[in-house]
Design a protein around this motif. Structure first.
Motif, PDB file in Angstrom:
ATOM      1  N   SER A   3     -16.869   0.710 -15.556  1.00 16.36           N
ATOM      2  CA  SER A   3     -17.544  -0.513 -15.101  1.00 16.36           C
ATOM      3  C   SER A   3     -16.584  -1.568 -14.574  1.00 16.36           C
ATOM      4  CB  SER A   3     -18.362  -1.107 -16.250  1.00 16.36           C
ATOM      5  OG  SER A   3     -17.523  -1.431 -17.348  1.00 16.36           O
ATOM      6  N   ASP A   4     -15.290  -1.438 -14.855  1.00 17.90           N
ATOM      7  CA  ASP A   4     -14.327  -2.438 -14.395  1.00 17.90           C
ATOM      8  C   ASP A   4     -13.593  -2.013 -13.123  1.00 17.90           C
ATOM      9  OD1 ASP A   4     -12.917  -0.366 -15.552  1.00 17.90           O
ATOM     10  OD2 ASP A   4     -11.477  -1.642 -16.608  1.00 17.90           O
ATOM     11  N   ARG A   5     -14.074  -0.960 -12.460  1.00 15.10           N
ATOM     12  CA  ARG A   5     -13.365  -0.461 -11.270  1.00 15.10           C
ATOM     13  C   ARG A   5     -14.205  -0.529  -9.997  1.00 15.10           C
ATOM     14  NH1 ARG A   5      -9.026   3.023 -12.477  1.00 15.10           N
ATOM     15  NH2 ARG A   5      -8.576   2.883 -10.234  1.00 15.10           N
ATOM     16  N   TRP A   6     -15.306  -1.281 -10.027  1.00 13.92           N
ATOM     17  CA  TRP A   6     -16.178  -1.282  -8.852  1.00 13.92           C
ATOM     18  C   TRP A   6     -15.540  -1.944  -7.634  1.00 13.92           C
ATOM     19  CZ3 TRP A   6     -19.763   2.091  -8.710  1.00 13.92           C
ATOM     20  CH2 TRP A   6     -20.450   2.467  -9.855  1.00 13.92           C
ATOM     21  N   HIS A   7     -14.558  -2.799  -7.844  1.00 19.39           N
ATOM     22  CA  HIS A   7     -13.928  -3.469  -6.706  1.00 19.39           C
ATOM     23  C   HIS A   7     -12.713  -2.698  -6.181  1.00 19.39           C
ATOM     24  CE1 HIS A   7     -16.496  -6.987  -6.946  1.00 19.39           C
ATOM     25  NE2 HIS A   7     -16.403  -6.879  -8.252  1.00 19.39           N
ATOM     26  N   ASP A   8     -12.454  -1.537  -6.762  1.00 20.18           N
ATOM     27  CA  ASP A   8     -11.382  -0.656  -6.287  1.00 20.18           C
ATOM     28  C   ASP A   8     -12.010   0.350  -5.319  1.00 20.18           C
ATOM     29  OD1 ASP A   8      -9.452   1.286  -5.902  1.00 20.18           O
ATOM     30  OD2 ASP A   8      -8.776   1.249  -7.993  1.00 20.18           O
ATOM     31  N   GLU A   9     -11.956   0.046  -4.028  1.00 20.05           N
ATOM     32  CA  GLU A   9     -12.673   0.850  -3.037  1.00 20.05           C
ATOM     33  C   GLU A   9     -12.220   2.301  -3.025  1.00 20.05           C
ATOM     34  OE1 GLU A   9     -13.519  -0.547   0.806  1.00 20.05           O
ATOM     35  OE2 GLU A   9     -13.610  -2.649   0.229  1.00 20.05           O
ATOM     36  N   ASP A  10     -10.929   2.524  -3.114  1.00 18.41           N
ATOM     37  CA  ASP A  10     -10.437   3.901  -3.098  1.00 18.41           C
ATOM     38  C   ASP A  10     -10.959   4.685  -4.296  1.00 18.41           C
ATOM     39  OD1 ASP A  10      -9.054   3.464  -0.755  1.00 18.41           O
ATOM     40  OD2 ASP A  10      -7.163   2.972  -1.764  1.00 18.41           O
ATOM     41  N   HIS A  11     -11.000   4.036  -5.440  1.00 21.89           N
ATOM     42  CA  HIS A  11     -11.471   4.726  -6.644  1.00 21.89           C
ATOM     43  C   HIS A  11     -12.966   4.996  -6.549  1.00 21.89           C
ATOM     44  CE1 HIS A  11     -11.940   5.432 -11.059  1.00 21.89           C
ATOM     45  NE2 HIS A  11     -10.766   5.996 -10.868  1.00 21.89           N
ATOM     46  N   VAL A  12     -13.722   4.050  -5.953  1.00 26.19           N
ATOM     47  CA  VAL A  12     -15.154   4.284  -5.731  1.00 26.19           C
ATOM     48  C   VAL A  12     -15.341   5.510  -4.846  1.00 26.19           C
ATOM     49  CG1 VAL A  12     -17.249   3.363  -4.675  1.00 26.19           C
ATOM     50  CG2 VAL A  12     -15.825   1.883  -6.080  1.00 26.19           C
ATOM     51  N   HIS A  13     -14.551   5.597  -3.773  1.00 28.64           N
ATOM     52  CA  HIS A  13     -14.646   6.745  -2.861  1.00 28.64           C
ATOM     53  C   HIS A  13     -14.351   8.060  -3.590  1.00 28.64           C
ATOM     54  CE1 HIS A  13     -13.703   4.104   0.933  1.00 28.64           C
ATOM     55  NE2 HIS A  13     -14.828   3.774   0.315  1.00 28.64           N
ATOM     56  N   ASP A  14     -13.280   8.048  -4.371  1.00 28.81           N
ATOM     57  CA  ASP A  14     -12.807   9.291  -4.969  1.00 28.81           C
ATOM     58  C   ASP A  14     -13.642   9.731  -6.177  1.00 28.81           C
ATOM     59  OD1 ASP A  14     -10.806   9.268  -3.092  1.00 28.81           O
ATOM     60  OD2 ASP A  14      -9.301   8.396  -4.436  1.00 28.81           O
ATOM     61  N   SER A  15     -14.152   8.769  -6.943  1.00 27.28           N
ATOM     62  CA  SER A  15     -14.774   9.118  -8.217  1.00 27.28           C
ATOM     63  C   SER A  15     -16.282   8.913  -8.264  1.00 27.28           C
ATOM     64  CB  SER A  15     -14.121   8.301  -9.349  1.00 27.28           C
ATOM     65  OG  SER A  15     -12.747   8.590  -9.435  1.00 27.28           O
ATOM     66  N   PHE A  16     -16.785   7.897  -7.548  1.00 26.24           N
ATOM     67  CA  PHE A  16     -18.231   7.631  -7.623  1.00 26.24           C
ATOM     68  C   PHE A  16     -19.007   8.355  -6.523  1.00 26.24           C
ATOM     69  CE2 PHE A  16     -22.017   4.878  -6.872  1.00 26.24           C
ATOM     70  CZ  PHE A  16     -22.654   5.151  -8.074  1.00 26.24           C
ATOM     71  N   TYR A  17     -18.450   8.417  -5.331  1.00 28.27           N
ATOM     72  CA  TYR A  17     -19.146   9.101  -4.250  1.00 28.27           C
ATOM     73  C   TYR A  17     -19.574  10.527  -4.634  1.00 28.27           C
ATOM     74  CZ  TYR A  17     -18.169   5.577  -0.588  1.00 28.27           C
ATOM     75  OH  TYR A  17     -18.133   4.436   0.197  1.00 28.27           O
ATOM     76  N   PRO A  18     -18.693  11.321  -5.299  1.00 23.14           N
ATOM     77  CA  PRO A  18     -19.117  12.686  -5.663  1.00 23.14           C
ATOM     78  C   PRO A  18     -20.338  12.701  -6.593  1.00 23.14           C
ATOM     79  CG  PRO A  18     -16.731  12.498  -5.758  1.00 23.14           C
ATOM     80  CD  PRO A  18     -17.256  11.110  -5.569  1.00 23.14           C
ATOM     81  N   GLU A  19     -20.485  11.707  -7.445  1.00 25.11           N
ATOM     82  CA  GLU A  19     -21.655  11.652  -8.315  1.00 25.11           C
ATOM     83  C   GLU A  19     -22.925  11.451  -7.482  1.00 25.11           C
ATOM     84  OE1 GLU A  19     -21.488   8.978 -11.606  1.00 25.11           O
ATOM     85  OE2 GLU A  19     -19.410   9.464 -12.106  1.00 25.11           O
ATOM     86  N   VAL A  20     -22.824  10.624  -6.446  1.00 26.69           N
ATOM     87  CA  VAL A  20     -23.980  10.376  -5.572  1.00 26.69           C
ATOM     88  C   VAL A  20     -24.341  11.654  -4.811  1.00 26.69           C
ATOM     89  CG1 VAL A  20     -24.830   9.034  -3.607  1.00 26.69           C
ATOM     90  CG2 VAL A  20     -23.424   7.929  -5.365  1.00 26.69           C
TER      91      VAL A  20
END
Length: 501
Positions: free
Chosen positions: A300-317
């Motif tokens: 929950s504390d990494r939403w403003h890290d765009e690269d991390h969103v791309h690498d870790s959250f996009y695959p969940e979507v």
């Protein structure tokens, strides 16, 4: 920062909340429960010995009269049209109405409120003799208002609202339930209707009805005897269709942007229905949206890290959409973090586009033409082959905290035929794009999901190649009139995807 002590359901507290919202004044809130008598506690009487709400603190200053709080807040803002510091004649006129309201108008309206609203709430009978005794005085005062409003125009002191309007409207805030006899005062009825359309007024209506009109809420609520779903009324920003004149937005400075027709110029009050009672039945292929379970493992504390969103959250979507809709391939190409904190940013700001405020415009992100174009822009070598089969664009809207203000609303596709949509032309430095905006229709059916938690998401269809399915869903954020004044700012992430089948 100003600290308020109040209960949003009372006349004078509602006055202060609506007025401060209109002024744009920041404050913190300490809720004092009026019906539990917390204003009579020894602790609160140290703040206000009169044991009444509202009260306010600013450092060592304590204010205990609602109109004084409004005046002080306005002076903190500087020279505001709502309470000008330089136009002394207008300021004196506003002061006159503030004093008039506090000295005679409040007490007259209050008799009707007590007899017709408060007493029934307490299972007591209205005393008609008190109403009859007050009626001559009420009509005298209403006639004074009628005469003024017949001359002044839209509001008490001119064409724009001032503190006088919030003060004088507050004792009437439940004029229908209070049975105020307004039939012979057309200018007064017109004026109170104008006040009731102000967003700052509408946002403060929910707590009033919750506390004082529970039968009205039950008749609209999902737990009511008739089984109907809960509904709210809110202002939605539609767009006027000017025919041959294009509707446009420029995302950079250009002289051609000076005379354009911008979207969102046709506000209408609409009914929005709580969809939780049938959340499992909504379909992206029928209504144009669906509510899904979506528990993410993303920190929950990494939403403003765009690269991390791309690498870790996009695959969940990607995995979610494949499982739910059977897509063979999912491309996630963009995301936006939306929060009220970014409200100062222009919609057309070119930089840091992944951080935005909620968009209060009825729109859909793509058109019948711009959807395929976007596929060609993102996947130029594969586009022709991919577009030969079914393609659908989905926005995955996921709250990052419990949604207690600015919820998302969707216009049921079954109520919005294709001719309700028309193009919004988007002008970027290097390209042009298209969205759909919508013309108003009273037939539109709007849905929302209040208090949504982060373990859910809403999937919205923004383009569909199969013309036998729902193709475009209009949507918008809106000011929920039932949100608490101190509700935490909504935070959400919006993921833009293309599904290939």
């Amino acid at each position: 920062m100003l600290k308020l002590y109040l209960d949003p359901c009372t006349i004078n507290c509602r006055k202060v909340l609506a007025g401060l919202d209109y002024l744009g004044t920041e404050f913190t809130l300490d809720h004092i429960d009026f019906f539990k008598g917390q204003q009579k506690s020894e602790e609160f009487k140290k703040i206000n010995p009169c044991a009444t709400v509202p009260a306010a603190k600013d450092g060592d200053l304590i204010l205990t009269e609602s109109n004084a709080i409004l005046q002080y807040a306005a002076d903190l803002k500087g020279d505001t049209p709502a309470y000008p510091s330089k136009d002394l004649k207008k300021r004196a006129d506003i002061n006159r109405w503030l004093l008039w309201e506090a000295s005679v108008w409040f007490s007259s309206c209050y008799i009707y409120l007590v007899e017709y609203v408060v007493k029934p709430l307490m299972s007591a009978q209205a005393d008609q003799t008190k109403i009859d005794e007050e009626a001559p005085n009420f009509h005298k005062l209403a006639s004074i208002l009628e005469g003024r409003l017949a001359e002044s125009g839209k509001f008490l002191c001119g064409s724009e609202p001032t503190l006088a309007d919030f003060a004088v409207a507050a004792p009437m805030h439940l004029h229908e339930a209070s049975r105020l006899p307004l039939d012979q005062y057309p200018s007064l009825r017109r004026w109170i209707a104008n006040v009731e359309q102000l967003p700052s007024w509408r946002k403060t209506q929910g707590p009033v009805e919750k506390a004082l009109l529970p039968e009205k809420r039950q008749s609209n609520g999902s737990s009511g005897a008739n089984g109907s779903a809960h509904q709210v009324r809110a202002d939605f920003n539609y767009t006027r269709d000017l025919g041959d004149k294009l509707t446009e937005l420029y995302f950079y400075e250009d002289p051609r942007s000076e005379l354009i027709h911008e979207p969102g110029d046709d506000a209408h009050a609409v009914t929005v229905t709580d969809g939780w009672h049938r959340a499992d039945s909504f379909s992206v292929d029928k209504e144009g949206f669906a509510v899904l379970n979506f528990t993410s493992h993303y920190p929950s504390d990494r939403w403003h890290d765009e690269d991390h969103v791309h690498d870790s959250f996009y695959p969940e979507v990607v995995e979610l959409l494949k499982q739910e809709f059977g897509a063979k391939r999912v491309l996630v190409f963009d995301h936006t973090i939306r929060t009220k904190v970014n409200v100062a940013k222009k919609l057309t700001q070119e930089t840091n586009t992944s951080q935005r405020a909620p968009v209060r415009l009825v729109h859909c992100d793509y058109t019948a033409e711009s959807g395929p174009i976007r596929v060609k822009q993102l996947l130029p070598e594969e586009a022709n082959d991919l577009l030969a089969r079914r393609v659908a664009f989905f926005n995955v809207w996921k709250p990052l905290n419990k949604v207690e203000e600015q919820p998302l609303a969707m216009c049921d596709v079954t109520s919005s035929p294709p001719d309700n949509y028309f193009k919004l032309h988007l002008r970027y430095r290097d390209r042009s794009g298209e969205n759909y905006v919508m013309r108003y229709s009273p037939e539109h059916k709007w849905w929302y999901f209040p208090h949504m938690e982060p373990d859910k998401c809403i999937v919205l269809k923004t383009y569909e190649s199969d013309t036998d399915r729902a193709r475009f869903v209009g949507h918008t954020a809106f000011d929920d009139p039932e949100s608490r004044p101190d509700a935490p700012a909504r935070q959400s992430i919006e993921i833009r995807t293309i599904c290939f089948f």
